[in-house]
Design a protein around this motif. Sequence first.
Motif, PDB file in Angstrom:
ATOM      1  N   GLU A 175     -13.766  -1.854   0.965  1.00  0.00           N
ATOM      2  CA  GLU A 175     -13.073  -1.323   2.420  1.00  0.00           C
ATOM      3  C   GLU A 175     -13.147  -2.288   3.521  1.00  0.00           C
ATOM      4  O   GLU A 175     -12.107  -2.253   4.097  1.00  0.00           O
ATOM      5  CB  GLU A 175     -14.030   0.006   3.018  1.00  0.00           C
ATOM      6  CG  GLU A 175     -13.069   0.628   3.948  1.00  0.00           C
ATOM      7  CD  GLU A 175     -13.928   1.792   4.792  1.00  0.00           C
ATOM      8  OE1 GLU A 175     -15.178   2.040   4.476  1.00  0.00           O
ATOM      9  OE2 GLU A 175     -13.224   2.351   5.626  1.00  0.00           O
ATOM     10  N   ILE A 176     -14.350  -3.194   3.565  1.00  0.00           N
ATOM     11  CA  ILE A 176     -14.220  -4.201   4.567  1.00  0.00           C
ATOM     12  C   ILE A 176     -13.228  -5.248   4.300  1.00  0.00           C
ATOM     13  O   ILE A 176     -12.395  -5.661   5.108  1.00  0.00           O
ATOM     14  CB  ILE A 176     -15.801  -4.889   4.523  1.00  0.00           C
ATOM     15  CG1 ILE A 176     -16.936  -3.875   4.777  1.00  0.00           C
ATOM     16  CG2 ILE A 176     -15.858  -6.067   5.270  1.00  0.00           C
ATOM     17  CD1 ILE A 176     -18.196  -4.333   4.461  1.00  0.00           C
ATOM     18  N   ALA A 177     -13.070  -5.847   3.000  1.00  0.00           N
ATOM     19  CA  ALA A 177     -11.986  -6.579   2.686  1.00  0.00           C
ATOM     20  C   ALA A 177     -10.436  -5.769   3.075  1.00  0.00           C
ATOM     21  O   ALA A 177      -9.608  -6.440   3.568  1.00  0.00           O
ATOM     22  CB  ALA A 177     -11.980  -7.109   1.070  1.00  0.00           C
ATOM     23  N   GLY A 178     -10.523  -4.400   2.849  1.00  0.00           N
ATOM     24  CA  GLY A 178      -9.392  -3.572   3.143  1.00  0.00           C
ATOM     25  C   GLY A 178      -9.042  -3.771   4.635  1.00  0.00           C
ATOM     26  O   GLY A 178      -7.725  -3.931   4.765  1.00  0.00           O
ATOM     27  N   LEU A 179     -10.115  -3.628   5.350  1.00  0.00           N
ATOM     28  CA  LEU A 179      -9.826  -3.536   6.959  1.00  0.00           C
ATOM     29  C   LEU A 179      -9.222  -5.035   7.264  1.00  0.00           C
ATOM     30  O   LEU A 179      -8.219  -4.984   8.076  1.00  0.00           O
ATOM     31  CB  LEU A 179     -11.213  -3.499   7.596  1.00  0.00           C
ATOM     32  CG  LEU A 179     -11.756  -2.157   7.703  1.00  0.00           C
ATOM     33  CD1 LEU A 179     -13.251  -2.236   8.277  1.00  0.00           C
ATOM     34  CD2 LEU A 179     -10.682  -1.159   8.375  1.00  0.00           C
ATOM     35  N   TYR A 180      -9.625  -6.107   6.623  1.00  0.00           N
ATOM     36  CA  TYR A 180      -9.093  -7.448   7.189  1.00  0.00           C
ATOM     37  C   TYR A 180      -7.560  -7.283   6.662  1.00  0.00           C
ATOM     38  O   TYR A 180      -6.543  -7.850   7.297  1.00  0.00           O
ATOM     39  CB  TYR A 180      -9.853  -8.554   6.179  1.00  0.00           C
ATOM     40  CG  TYR A 180      -9.322  -9.679   6.619  1.00  0.00           C
ATOM     41  CD1 TYR A 180      -9.758 -10.645   7.940  1.00  0.00           C
ATOM     42  CD2 TYR A 180      -8.327 -10.504   5.704  1.00  0.00           C
ATOM     43  CE1 TYR A 180      -9.021 -11.660   8.004  1.00  0.00           C
ATOM     44  CE2 TYR A 180      -7.665 -11.718   6.024  1.00  0.00           C
ATOM     45  CZ  TYR A 180      -8.322 -12.369   7.048  1.00  0.00           C
ATOM     46  OH  TYR A 180      -7.704 -13.538   7.351  1.00  0.00           O
ATOM     47  N   TRP A 181      -7.142  -6.789   5.238  1.00  0.00           N
ATOM     48  CA  TRP A 181      -5.867  -7.105   4.981  1.00  0.00           C
ATOM     49  C   TRP A 181      -5.022  -6.175   5.785  1.00  0.00           C
ATOM     50  O   TRP A 181      -3.813  -6.614   6.152  1.00  0.00           O
ATOM     51  CB  TRP A 181      -5.922  -6.459   3.409  1.00  0.00           C
ATOM     52  CG  TRP A 181      -4.596  -6.897   2.765  1.00  0.00           C
ATOM     53  CD1 TRP A 181      -3.506  -6.048   2.668  1.00  0.00           C
ATOM     54  CD2 TRP A 181      -4.032  -8.244   2.445  1.00  0.00           C
ATOM     55  NE1 TRP A 181      -2.312  -6.827   2.208  1.00  0.00           N
ATOM     56  CE2 TRP A 181      -2.757  -8.036   2.022  1.00  0.00           C
ATOM     57  CE3 TRP A 181      -4.730  -9.618   2.687  1.00  0.00           C
ATOM     58  CZ2 TRP A 181      -2.009  -9.305   1.849  1.00  0.00           C
ATOM     59  CZ3 TRP A 181      -3.999 -10.688   2.006  1.00  0.00           C
ATOM     60  CH2 TRP A 181      -2.421 -10.532   1.597  1.00  0.00           C
ATOM     61  N   HIS A 182      -5.272  -4.967   6.120  1.00  0.00           N
ATOM     62  CA  HIS A 182      -4.715  -4.137   6.845  1.00  0.00           C
ATOM     63  C   HIS A 182      -4.188  -4.684   8.326  1.00  0.00           C
ATOM     64  O   HIS A 182      -3.146  -4.613   8.794  1.00  0.00           O
ATOM     65  CB  HIS A 182      -5.130  -2.550   7.153  1.00  0.00           C
ATOM     66  CG  HIS A 182      -5.097  -1.979   5.885  1.00  0.00           C
ATOM     67  ND1 HIS A 182      -4.240  -1.596   4.927  1.00  0.00           N
ATOM     68  CD2 HIS A 182      -6.260  -1.285   5.185  1.00  0.00           C
ATOM     69  CE1 HIS A 182      -4.567  -1.076   3.966  1.00  0.00           C
ATOM     70  NE2 HIS A 182      -5.907  -0.659   4.073  1.00  0.00           N
ATOM     71  N   PHE A 183      -5.229  -5.400   8.769  1.00  0.00           N
ATOM     72  CA  PHE A 183      -5.058  -5.996  10.122  1.00  0.00           C
ATOM     73  C   PHE A 183      -3.990  -6.986  10.056  1.00  0.00           C
ATOM     74  O   PHE A 183      -3.191  -7.166  10.799  1.00  0.00           O
ATOM     75  CB  PHE A 183      -6.387  -6.820  10.657  1.00  0.00           C
ATOM     76  CG  PHE A 183      -6.260  -7.437  11.962  1.00  0.00           C
ATOM     77  CD1 PHE A 183      -6.397  -6.885  12.981  1.00  0.00           C
ATOM     78  CD2 PHE A 183      -6.285  -8.881  11.957  1.00  0.00           C
ATOM     79  CE1 PHE A 183      -6.131  -7.503  14.062  1.00  0.00           C
ATOM     80  CE2 PHE A 183      -6.129  -9.474  13.247  1.00  0.00           C
ATOM     81  CZ  PHE A 183      -6.024  -8.843  14.032  1.00  0.00           C
ATOM     82  N   VAL A 184      -4.012  -7.620   8.757  1.00  0.00           N
ATOM     83  CA  VAL A 184      -3.007  -9.002   8.700  1.00  0.00           C
ATOM     84  C   VAL A 184      -1.677  -8.166   8.655  1.00  0.00           C
ATOM     85  O   VAL A 184      -0.569  -8.713   9.445  1.00  0.00           O
ATOM     86  CB  VAL A 184      -3.149  -9.664   7.507  1.00  0.00           C
ATOM     87  CG1 VAL A 184      -2.053 -10.394   7.027  1.00  0.00           C
ATOM     88  CG2 VAL A 184      -4.418 -10.385   7.646  1.00  0.00           C
ATOM     89  N   ASP A 185      -1.358  -7.044   8.145  1.00  0.00           N
ATOM     90  CA  ASP A 185      -0.193  -6.377   8.185  1.00  0.00           C
ATOM     91  C   ASP A 185       0.236  -5.885   9.655  1.00  0.00           C
ATOM     92  O   ASP A 185       1.172  -5.789   9.977  1.00  0.00           O
ATOM     93  CB  ASP A 185      -0.164  -5.073   6.992  1.00  0.00           C
ATOM     94  CG  ASP A 185       0.949  -4.235   6.695  1.00  0.00           C
ATOM     95  OD1 ASP A 185       2.128  -4.975   7.160  1.00  0.00           O
ATOM     96  OD2 ASP A 185       0.953  -3.180   6.827  1.00  0.00           O
ATOM     97  N   LEU A 186      -0.652  -5.348  10.238  1.00  0.00           N
ATOM     98  CA  LEU A 186      -0.636  -4.825  11.417  1.00  0.00           C
ATOM     99  C   LEU A 186      -0.139  -5.859  12.404  1.00  0.00           C
ATOM    100  O   LEU A 186       0.682  -5.775  13.354  1.00  0.00           O
ATOM    101  CB  LEU A 186      -2.029  -4.427  12.170  1.00  0.00           C
ATOM    102  CG  LEU A 186      -2.010  -3.652  13.544  1.00  0.00           C
ATOM    103  CD1 LEU A 186      -1.529  -2.359  13.304  1.00  0.00           C
ATOM    104  CD2 LEU A 186      -3.636  -3.487  13.871  1.00  0.00           C
ATOM    105  N   VAL A 187      -0.749  -7.253  12.366  1.00  0.00           N
ATOM    106  CA  VAL A 187      -0.223  -8.245  12.987  1.00  0.00           C
ATOM    107  C   VAL A 187       1.300  -8.559  12.813  1.00  0.00           C
ATOM    108  O   VAL A 187       2.081  -8.792  13.736  1.00  0.00           O
ATOM    109  CB  VAL A 187      -1.207  -9.493  13.061  1.00  0.00           C
ATOM    110  CG1 VAL A 187      -0.402 -10.795  13.737  1.00  0.00           C
ATOM    111  CG2 VAL A 187      -2.419  -9.292  13.551  1.00  0.00           C
ATOM    112  N   TRP A 188       1.760  -8.273  11.668  1.00  0.00           N
ATOM    113  CA  TRP A 188       2.910  -8.623  11.052  1.00  0.00           C
ATOM    114  C   TRP A 188       3.923  -7.671  11.713  1.00  0.00           C
ATOM    115  O   TRP A 188       5.149  -8.208  12.117  1.00  0.00           O
ATOM    116  CB  TRP A 188       3.278  -8.651   9.786  1.00  0.00           C
ATOM    117  CG  TRP A 188       4.612  -9.017   9.402  1.00  0.00           C
ATOM    118  CD1 TRP A 188       5.296  -8.210   8.875  1.00  0.00           C
ATOM    119  CD2 TRP A 188       5.109 -10.487   9.288  1.00  0.00           C
ATOM    120  NE1 TRP A 188       6.520  -8.717   8.612  1.00  0.00           N
ATOM    121  CE2 TRP A 188       6.337  -9.951   8.748  1.00  0.00           C
ATOM    122  CE3 TRP A 188       4.844 -11.585   9.722  1.00  0.00           C
ATOM    123  CZ2 TRP A 188       7.411 -11.336   8.701  1.00  0.00           C
ATOM    124  CZ3 TRP A 188       5.458 -12.594   9.848  1.00  0.00           C
ATOM    125  CH2 TRP A 188       6.803 -12.590   9.178  1.00  0.00           C
TER     126      TRP A 188
END
Lengths: 224, 118
Positions: A201-214
Amino acid sequence: MQTQSNQTLEQGVGGLVQDWSADKQTFGVPWGKAMMWIFLLSDTFVFSCFLVGYMVMRMSAVEPWPNASEVFALTIAGHHIPLVLIAIMTFILITSSGTMAMAVNFGYRKDKKKAAILMLVTAVLGLSFVGMQAFEWTKLIEEGVRPWGNPFGATQFGAVFFMVTGFHGLHVSIGVIYLFIVAFKILRGHYEQSGNYEIVEIAGLYWHFVDLVWVFIFALFYLW
Amino acid sequence: MSNQVDSLENEHAVSAEGQQHPISLYLKIWVLLFVLSALSYMVDYMQFQGVIRWVLILVFMALKAGFIIAIFMHMMWERMALITAILIPPLCLLLLIALMGMESRYTFLSRLTFFSST
């Protein structure tokens, strides 16, 4: 006393007051998750500074701003399609977010094989995103776009483009490495003993954030 | 002591059960994000210009960001203490945007006044 501790977890604003005033740690989440959230908060400010800087440059530019729709158009099979590569990149990143969300789900169900495979799929989608970004950079550099000037209009365009998409691409690349590491650790059975798959989930949070910035870059830089 | 153990277990149950959601929910949100992205791409493809373009872009952007944070990042199911700690601080960016907007308007007018080529 025991019944009280079962009732104490209030929701909403009452819970907010309770969590902050209780004589214990405030956030009832694993420390890794809390720290990832706080890191993402700080990263929000980094990207916000870039995007606000972009706004300042664009509002104060005297020359006309290049039309992103035309600059990023591609001719595929004889058809001139505006912004097509960016659209594909957007769909790829959203898809990778979807697979990541499912990986988190399987992680919590302790289905380690499915979780790891979905994380690897996410990482490969992220890699293809970075590849397309490299293609886009190459194309623009060949067309003469530089941080100090470009043939389409306001000189600031190149600086903003390389800075913002470069920093985002760096985040995606780091995310891909992070996902590969966690996925391989899961497959090797590193979390077997503790049975604790919160790392997914922690890795997932980072990945979703990258999507969010995009989402913000896509809307404000490419579409505006 | 038993109270302590009990509250620990309680905490764990909340954090574990809070993240158990059906896969179908993620698939629905995924489709929704696809549709919203397609719509925002259509804004460009159909060449909407002016205020309607800006409004549509911002609305689709806000919706996508909201769904990613609320569902994919599980913010919806977190406790209020974490939600406020993460989502309130970025609001001060609105002040930065307002100040920088004023500043860049001033820069633009100064450039027109003092640096016009003619």
